[in-house]
Enzyme design. Structure first.
Site, PDB file in Angstrom:
ATOM      1  N   GLU A  15       0.875  -1.178   0.000  1.00 50.13           N
ATOM      2  CA  GLU A  15       0.000   0.000   0.000  1.00 50.13           C
ATOM      3  C   GLU A  15       0.908   1.221   0.000  1.00 50.13           C
ATOM      4  OE1 GLU A  15      -2.716   0.362   3.308  1.00 50.13           O
ATOM      5  OE2 GLU A  15      -3.545   2.247   2.538  1.00 50.13           O
ATOM      6  N   ASP A  31      -6.206   9.303   8.906  1.00 47.99           N
ATOM      7  CA  ASP A  31      -4.906   8.964   9.461  1.00 47.99           C
ATOM      8  C   ASP A  31      -4.640   9.589  10.816  1.00 47.99           C
ATOM      9  OD1 ASP A  31      -3.562   7.203   7.570  1.00 47.99           O
ATOM     10  OD2 ASP A  31      -3.819   8.860   6.157  1.00 47.99           O
TER      11      ASP A  31
END
Lengths: 395, 266
Positions: free
Chosen positions: B54, B65
């Protein structure tokens, strides 16, 4: 019961991490139900009347009228409890949160008015309150930070980026991603993923509903123009909403031109932005050609935001509302001008709307204006006086 | 890259399964702290036996995040990283390992669905992970990716309703990204007990594998997740290793050591 708007033309939507989808579904359903429940409606109406002090007056500002050559009526949201229109939304959303069984409230704040309003509503309803605030805004709006503490709220300083409203919203959303089970996020403007833009508009349209009725009673007719400042755009959309169907009423939103639209240091998301996603909604945003969000700038913390509510983007595209921009300097001078003309010290945000009226908005002469004075300027005294001294020094 | 990305992803999961283990999918932030380090790290991933990769593209407002990846994104942007540079990293290893760029919606929509999909296909990507674009908001992006044989990855989380979970899993191409916890990315001491049940529900509703990410920071956690899922995604732990290393070589050594431990435990 009618559906809560999720899209405004192409704008709006829910551009959020999957973890929030269930909470947004739950909130949408709760609002659809609450807004057509007479018990909720009565409870909200009673708090708006007895706690917030509504209806706020519609005041004919005669000396200002004389100065600009038009009949100017001020919708006095500065006289609402806690000193700004933000309380309308905060009381409504916290009442909704309590109904949903959420005991913890989070909020973001820029100017501090929404944080204070949310902390106030949480004290009223006995809910835990955490407010995210950029450290630059904490510096600019120190009295409001202290008020939030006094009201029992926890202020979480946000250090990321420019340390202003955008980062505070992001921090609140990150908290919510991890706390959706017991927490409601009281967003402070008509921004964010659906259903927030519709929810906040529904709760703020009390401004326009009252003003429309008051104008008809006092002036005998509808105004020719409705004018409000636009950061995220909640006082403006609340003022505009009841007039959208009145074809003869021009709607004017005043954005922050900061140091000038050409300077790159402004908050004019509608006039100088591009279509993009910020904080969960597709709207007009300040971003570079790669789609990275840019920092906004305005002397007014409440307008210092690189996005705007999606319904405004639709009203701009359709031409139903007109958007203009006013810079830091004009806003500062308008704050002083209104103080001296009318004995009303406006918030720096609201001063942008006044500044437009004192400038380009004088034309055409004659006619009736309804200007929403979204908040009072006590919170801005230090910043505004320093700014005015700078202007005098620099000529 | 003659073989479509979707098939390369399926082959990577099948190869791991044939070895009796879950697939290991490390994450890196492209351009953090600089391109030279990212190049060394992605090479190390391919050398150390990553089954898939990823590859994060830095974004100014990464809502999914936590602090580690957010700080890495800020740093990568400050160093001038753009999507083009991130995709050069993809190209380096795309012939050896399927790479899935992780790109936030505003970057994708600013390019437009077609141009975005064409750029990824040109770099040999196998699919795309867009953490803030639920498919119903803009089906054109998934459409443009699928047209080029790339997998648009869907998400399931502990808060996803059973009906929605079934729909996302049933529509899954490549794999379903199962977010292990209600929260943002970042290492956690404990993973939620209901995780195995969520993974089982995704597998029951889908032909595609289920890979679990968020919160996995030790080889032991990776092993526990690998026991119930088809794939294990490790992000913040590796970004932290890169942040702590002084130079590209040290970063590559650190992530390779972690991957070797994690692989051995799966």
């Amino acid at each position: 019961m009618s559906a809560v708007d999720a899209r405004f033309g192409p704008y709006g939507g829910r551009y959020v991490p999957e973890v929030l989808i269930a909470a947004l579904d739950e909130l949408t359903a709760a609002w659809e139900q609450a807004r057509s429940d007479p018990v909720f409606e009565a409870e909200l109406a009673s708090l708006l009347r007895d706690f917030v002090g509504r209806p706020t007056p519609l005041y004919r500002a005669d000396r200002l009228s004389e100065r600009v050559g038009r009949e100017v009526w001020l919708k006095r949201e500065d006289l609402a409890h806690t000193g700004a229109h933000k309380i309308n939304n905060a009381v409504g959303q916290t009442l909704l949160a309590r109904r949903m069984g959420k005991r913890r409230i989070i909020a973001e704040t820029g100017a501090g008015q929404h944080g204070v309003a949310t902390a106030t509503a949480c004290a009223l309803l006995g809910l835990e309150c955490v407010v995210y605030m950029g450290t630059e805004d904490m510096r600019r709006q120190r009295p409001n930070v202290e008020r939030m503490g006094l009201l029992g709220a926890t202020v979480e300083p946000v250090e990321a980026g420019a340390r202003t409203l955008k980062e505070a919203v992001s921090a609140a959303i990150r908290d919510w991603v991890a706390s959706v089970a017991d927490t409601h996020y009281v967003i402070g403007s008509a921004v964010g993923p659906a259903p927030y833009p519709a929810l906040v508009r529904d709760l703020q349209r009390v401004i326009g509903d009252e003003a429309r009725e008051q104008a008809l009673a006092a002036a005998g007719r509808l105004p020719d123009r409705v004018i409000a400042c636009v950061g995220g755009g909640s006082n403006a959309i609340g003022s505009f909403a009841p007039f959208v169907g009145d074809a003869g009423v021009e709607l004017i939103g005043v954005e922050a031109a900061g140091e000038g639209l050409g300077s790159g240091r402004h908050g004019a998301s509608l006039l100088a932005g591009r279509t993009g996603v910020l904080h969960g909604a597709l709207s007009s945003v300040l971003a570079d050609e790669d789609g990275q969000i840019l920092e906004a700038h305005s002397i007014s913390a409440g307008l210092d935001y690189p996005g705007v509510g999606p319904e405004h983007a639709m009203l701009r595209d359709s031409g139903r509302a007109r958007y203009v921009a006013v810079g830091d300097r004009e806003a500062l001078l308008a704050l002083r001008e209104l103080s001296r003309l009318e004995g009303i010290v406006p918030a720096l945000e609201s001063a942008h709307a006044v500044a437009w009226l004192l400038g380009g908005g004088r034309e055409p002469a004659g006619g009736i204006d309804l200007l929403t004075l979204s908040g009072r300027g006590d919170k801005d005294l230090e910043e505004a006086l320093a700014g005015l001294r700078r202007l005098e020094r620099d000529g | 890259m003659a073989e479509p990305g979707v098939e390369r992803i399926a082959a990577a999961f099948a190869a791991a399964r044939s070895q009796g283990r879950a697939a290991l999918m490390p994450y890196l932030m492209g351009g953090f702290p600089d391109m030279a380090t990212s190049a060394a790290v992605i090479d190390a991933y391919a050398d150390a036996g990553a089954d898939l990769i990823e590859l994060g593209a830095p974004y100014s407002d990464p809502l999914a995040d936590g602090p580690v990846i957010q700080a890495a994104a800020t740093r990568a942007l400050a160093a001038g990283t753009r999507l083009e540079g991130v995709l050069e990293l993809c190209e380096r290893v795309a012939s050896r390992v399927p790479v899935l760029p992780m790109v936030y919606a505003n970057v994708v929509l600013t390019l437009g669905a077609e141009r975005f999909a064409a750029m990824l296909a040109g770099a040999g990507a196998a699919g795309a992970i867009i953490p803030d674009l639920p498919r119903e908001e803009d089906p054109s992006v998934a459409g443009a990716l699928l047209e080029r044989g790339l997998a648009p990855i869907g998400f399931v989380t502990p808060t996803t309703s059973p009906g929605r979970l079934a729909a996302v899993a049933a529509a899954a191409v490549g794999f379903t990204y199962v977010v292990s916890l209600a929260g943002v990315t970042g290492e956690r001491d404990e993973l939620p007990p209901e995780l195995a049940g969520i993974v089982a529900a995704v597998r029951a509703a889908s032909e595609a594998p289920a890979a679990v990410g968020f919160g996995i920071g030790t080889p032991e956690q990776a092993a526990r997740v690998g026991a119930v899922a088809d794939g294990v995604i490790v992000g913040s732990r590796l970004v932290r290793a890169v942040a702590d290393a002084g130079d590209p070589e040290a970063a590559a050594d650190a992530v390779a050591a972690f991957l070797a431990d994690a692989r051995a435990g799966l």
